[in-house]
Design a protein around this motif. Structure first.
Motif, PDB file in Angstrom:
ATOM      1  N   ALA A  30      -2.558  -0.476   0.767  1.00 49.12           N
ATOM      2  CA  ALA A  30      -1.540  -1.122   1.590  1.00 49.12           C
ATOM      3  C   ALA A  30      -1.949  -2.548   1.956  1.00 49.12           C
ATOM      4  O   ALA A  30      -1.114  -3.463   1.991  1.00 49.12           O
ATOM      5  CB  ALA A  30      -1.283  -0.304   2.852  1.00 49.12           C
ATOM      6  N   ARG A  31      -3.227  -2.755   2.239  1.00 51.88           N
ATOM      7  CA  ARG A  31      -3.703  -4.098   2.583  1.00 51.88           C
ATOM      8  C   ARG A  31      -3.690  -5.013   1.367  1.00 51.88           C
ATOM      9  O   ARG A  31      -3.300  -6.180   1.445  1.00 51.88           O
ATOM     10  CB  ARG A  31      -5.125  -4.011   3.173  1.00 51.88           C
ATOM     11  N   LEU A  32      -4.108  -4.500   0.216  1.00 50.15           N
ATOM     12  CA  LEU A  32      -4.191  -5.325  -0.987  1.00 50.15           C
ATOM     13  C   LEU A  32      -2.817  -5.722  -1.512  1.00 50.15           C
ATOM     14  O   LEU A  32      -2.670  -6.733  -2.202  1.00 50.15           O
ATOM     15  CB  LEU A  32      -4.975  -4.594  -2.075  1.00 50.15           C
ATOM     16  N   THR A  33      -1.790  -4.928  -1.204  1.00 53.44           N
ATOM     17  CA  THR A  33      -0.445  -5.192  -1.730  1.00 53.44           C
ATOM     18  C   THR A  33       0.507  -5.726  -0.661  1.00 53.44           C
ATOM     19  O   THR A  33       1.714  -5.771  -0.875  1.00 53.44           O
ATOM     20  CB  THR A  33       0.147  -3.903  -2.332  1.00 53.44           C
ATOM     21  N   ARG A  34      -0.015  -6.157   0.473  1.00 49.15           N
ATOM     22  CA  ARG A  34       0.845  -6.510   1.602  1.00 49.15           C
ATOM     23  C   ARG A  34       1.766  -7.686   1.317  1.00 49.15           C
ATOM     24  O   ARG A  34       2.808  -7.811   1.963  1.00 49.15           O
ATOM     25  CB  ARG A  34      -0.009  -6.806   2.828  1.00 49.15           C
ATOM     26  N   THR A  35       1.416  -8.543   0.372  1.00 42.58           N
ATOM     27  CA  THR A  35       2.265  -9.698   0.084  1.00 42.58           C
ATOM     28  C   THR A  35       3.386  -9.381  -0.899  1.00 42.58           C
ATOM     29  O   THR A  35       4.270 -10.208  -1.122  1.00 42.58           O
ATOM     30  CB  THR A  35       1.418 -10.852  -0.481  1.00 42.58           C
ATOM     31  N   ILE A  36       3.359  -8.207  -1.488  1.00 43.36           N
ATOM     32  CA  ILE A  36       4.408  -7.798  -2.423  1.00 43.36           C
ATOM     33  C   ILE A  36       5.636  -7.357  -1.632  1.00 43.36           C
ATOM     34  O   ILE A  36       5.500  -6.653  -0.629  1.00 43.36           O
ATOM     35  CB  ILE A  36       3.908  -6.657  -3.320  1.00 43.36           C
ATOM     36  N   PRO A  37       6.832  -7.738  -2.038  1.00 44.56           N
ATOM     37  CA  PRO A  37       8.042  -7.339  -1.310  1.00 44.56           C
ATOM     38  C   PRO A  37       8.108  -5.831  -1.100  1.00 44.56           C
ATOM     39  O   PRO A  37       7.732  -5.044  -1.986  1.00 44.56           O
ATOM     40  CB  PRO A  37       9.178  -7.827  -2.214  1.00 44.56           C
ATOM     41  N   SER A  89      10.515  -3.733  -1.074  1.00 41.38           N
ATOM     42  CA  SER A  89      11.339  -2.976  -2.019  1.00 41.38           C
ATOM     43  C   SER A  89      10.578  -2.660  -3.297  1.00 41.38           C
ATOM     44  O   SER A  89      10.701  -1.557  -3.854  1.00 41.38           O
ATOM     45  CB  SER A  89      12.615  -3.761  -2.350  1.00 41.38           C
ATOM     46  N   ILE A  90       9.771  -3.604  -3.756  1.00 43.05           N
ATOM     47  CA  ILE A  90       8.984  -3.377  -4.977  1.00 43.05           C
ATOM     48  C   ILE A  90       7.886  -2.362  -4.711  1.00 43.05           C
ATOM     49  O   ILE A  90       7.630  -1.470  -5.531  1.00 43.05           O
ATOM     50  CB  ILE A  90       8.394  -4.706  -5.480  1.00 43.05           C
ATOM     51  N   GLN A  91       7.217  -2.478  -3.561  1.00 38.54           N
ATOM     52  CA  GLN A  91       6.167  -1.520  -3.209  1.00 38.54           C
ATOM     53  C   GLN A  91       6.719  -0.100  -3.144  1.00 38.54           C
ATOM     54  O   GLN A  91       6.120   0.836  -3.691  1.00 38.54           O
ATOM     55  CB  GLN A  91       5.553  -1.880  -1.862  1.00 38.54           C
ATOM     56  N   LEU A  92       7.824   0.072  -2.462  1.00 42.28           N
ATOM     57  CA  LEU A  92       8.405   1.409  -2.289  1.00 42.28           C
ATOM     58  C   LEU A  92       8.866   1.983  -3.618  1.00 42.28           C
ATOM     59  O   LEU A  92       8.673   3.172  -3.892  1.00 42.28           O
ATOM     60  CB  LEU A  92       9.566   1.346  -1.299  1.00 42.28           C
ATOM     61  N   HIS A  97       0.548  11.144  -5.078  1.00 43.90           N
ATOM     62  CA  HIS A  97       1.758  11.882  -4.733  1.00 43.90           C
ATOM     63  C   HIS A  97       2.263  11.498  -3.343  1.00 43.90           C
ATOM     64  O   HIS A  97       3.447  11.201  -3.155  1.00 43.90           O
ATOM     65  CB  HIS A  97       1.443  13.388  -4.807  1.00 43.90           C
ATOM     66  N   PHE A  98       1.386  11.466  -2.345  1.00 44.00           N
ATOM     67  CA  PHE A  98       1.809  11.287  -0.962  1.00 44.00           C
ATOM     68  C   PHE A  98       1.701   9.847  -0.457  1.00 44.00           C
ATOM     69  O   PHE A  98       1.992   9.589   0.715  1.00 44.00           O
ATOM     70  CB  PHE A  98       1.014  12.222  -0.047  1.00 44.00           C
ATOM     71  N   TYR A  99       1.312   8.924  -1.335  1.00 43.94           N
ATOM     72  CA  TYR A  99       1.238   7.532  -0.895  1.00 43.94           C
ATOM     73  C   TYR A  99       2.609   7.007  -0.460  1.00 43.94           C
ATOM     74  O   TYR A  99       2.707   6.178   0.459  1.00 43.94           O
ATOM     75  CB  TYR A  99       0.670   6.650  -2.003  1.00 43.94           C
ATOM     76  N   ILE A 100       3.660   7.494  -1.072  1.00 46.61           N
ATOM     77  CA  ILE A 100       5.001   7.031  -0.729  1.00 46.61           C
ATOM     78  C   ILE A 100       5.313   7.280   0.741  1.00 46.61           C
ATOM     79  O   ILE A 100       5.924   6.448   1.413  1.00 46.61           O
ATOM     80  CB  ILE A 100       6.065   7.704  -1.651  1.00 46.61           C
ATOM     81  N   PHE A 101       4.859   8.407   1.294  1.00 43.68           N
ATOM     82  CA  PHE A 101       5.139   8.715   2.701  1.00 43.68           C
ATOM     83  C   PHE A 101       4.333   7.805   3.625  1.00 43.68           C
ATOM     84  O   PHE A 101       4.844   7.355   4.656  1.00 43.68           O
ATOM     85  CB  PHE A 101       4.850  10.185   2.986  1.00 43.68           C
ATOM     86  N   PHE A 102       3.093   7.553   3.260  1.00 43.35           N
ATOM     87  CA  PHE A 102       2.277   6.622   4.036  1.00 43.35           C
ATOM     88  C   PHE A 102       2.924   5.240   4.024  1.00 43.35           C
ATOM     89  O   PHE A 102       3.039   4.581   5.065  1.00 43.35           O
ATOM     90  CB  PHE A 102       0.865   6.560   3.445  1.00 43.35           C
ATOM     91  N   LEU A 103       3.359   4.801   2.868  1.00 39.51           N
ATOM     92  CA  LEU A 103       3.947   3.468   2.734  1.00 39.51           C
ATOM     93  C   LEU A 103       5.266   3.364   3.493  1.00 39.51           C
ATOM     94  O   LEU A 103       5.571   2.317   4.073  1.00 39.51           O
ATOM     95  CB  LEU A 103       4.153   3.144   1.254  1.00 39.51           C
ATOM     96  N   VAL A 104       6.046   4.419   3.476  1.00 39.84           N
ATOM     97  CA  VAL A 104       7.289   4.436   4.261  1.00 39.84           C
ATOM     98  C   VAL A 104       6.961   4.233   5.739  1.00 39.84           C
ATOM     99  O   VAL A 104       7.652   3.491   6.450  1.00 39.84           O
ATOM    100  CB  VAL A 104       8.057   5.753   4.042  1.00 39.84           C
TER     101      VAL A 104
END
Length: 339
Positions: free
Chosen positions: A140-147, A149-152, A178-185
């Motif tokens: 999540a920290r490494l990808t924080r600059t990515i929009p 919508s693209i991350q999700l 598998h469960f990263y999507i819920f954390f990211l949400v």
């Protein structure tokens, strides 16, 4: 988190009570899911708990990961090294420390308690959640600059094959993506989730339940779709639990103990595998009746909660037990929220 949820009772520190009620529900579900295996001594009870475990698994991990991401907050704005120190390292430390304890116990007890080195390193132990959470925090920290919508979208596409093909199999190696999507949400849609929970009512619960029943009907009519239906089940189960958790905050008889437990899920989580193993050893090779076998996981839950809360009371101030030894916070870290 230091922000109050409008319209929801909160206690000192500003964190909304429904968060801890939901965490209490999640940890109870986690312990029951693992304790369900204790019913295997009776075939009838084992069948019942197998069905219950399937239901419990639809929400426990999605709920825990969503709540873990919900209050990562402004810490994503920390410099990378500071973020790794205050957010990732404490979680990684817990996995290393308690996994080491489990491996030592396995060696000392001749395999009766704990876990093997191989199982630990391949995330085939119950503690895999901690390793996965450390990975999630880092990504999540490494990808924080990515929009967002693209991350999700990327997280969803990554989760789908694991959710459908390996809903139970693969343990942490499959469940981490598998469960990263819920954390990211939880991280990216925090405000929307808080607002949705705040306005949630019984009507919304009824709608989600109706959708769940429809999904079950589809699985019954089209057996080939059962894995897809199961992959979609958390989208129904998690919102229902969140709304119910918020509703329960108005019922002090339930809210007070739930909040107390919800703020102490970590000691229960790291100690409950050993409790389940000990209870399993106590009833091993015994012919147990269906009634006792049905109740055994619930009895194990009671013991696990008691052991975890007692451990918290006795050991919470001992450095290194439930977190890395105390380190003075640096100036760059001040003013940021804690998860």
């Amino acid at each position: 988190m230091h922000e109050r949820d409008r319209g929801t009772p909160a206690y000192a520190g500003g964190r909304s009570q429904w968060v801890d009620v939901a965490k209490a529900v999640a940890i109870i579900g986690v312990v029951l899911f693992h304790a369900g295996s204790l019913a295997s001594g009776n075939d009838q009870a084992a069948r019942v708990w197998r069905v219950l475990d399937i239901g419990i698994f639809t929400f426990i991990l999605p709920l825990f990961f969503l709540l873990s991401g919900l209050f990562v907050g402004r810490s994503l704005g920390l410099p990378l090294l500071a973020y790794l120190r205050i957010k990732v390292w404490p979680v990684a430390y817990l996995w290393i420390a308690w996994s080491t304890l489990f491996v030592v116990l396995f060696w000392v007890t001749g395999g009766r308690l704990g876990a093997t080195v191989i199982a630990t390193l391949t995330l085939h132990t119950i503690l895999w959640y901690l390793a996965a959470l450390a990975v999630h925090l880092t990504v999540a920290r490494l990808t924080r600059t990515i929009p967002a919508s693209i991350q999700l979208t990327a997280a969803l596409l990554l989760a789908v094959p694991f959710a459908i093909l390996q809903p139970f199999e693969g343990w942490g190696l499959a469940h981490t993506p598998h469960f990263y999507i819920f954390f990211l949400v939880g991280v990216l849609l925090r405000d929307r989730i808080i607002e949705a929970v705040r306005v949630g009512r019984a009507f919304h619960i009824m709608v989600f339940v109706a959708v769940g029943m429809l999904l079950l009907a589809v699985a019954g009519v089209v057996p080939q779709a059962d894995r897809l239906v199961y992959a979609l089940a958390p989208l129904v189960a998690v919102p229902v639990i969140l709304i119910i958790s918020r509703m329960l905050t108005g019922w002090s008889v339930v809210a007070r103990p739930a909040v107390y437990l919800g703020r102490r899920t970590l000691p229960v989580f790291v100690t409950h595998p050993l409790v389940v193993q000990l209870v399993g050893l106590a009833v091993a090779d015994r012919n147990i009746g269906v009634a006792f076998a049905l109740l055994l996981p619930i009895l194990a839950l009671s013991v696990a909660l008691g052991v975890g809360l007692t451990a918290d009371w006795i050991l919470s101030r001992v450095p290194g037990v439930f977190g890395p030894p105390h380190r003075k916070k640096g100036p760059a870290e001040k003013g940021y929220e804690r998860a």
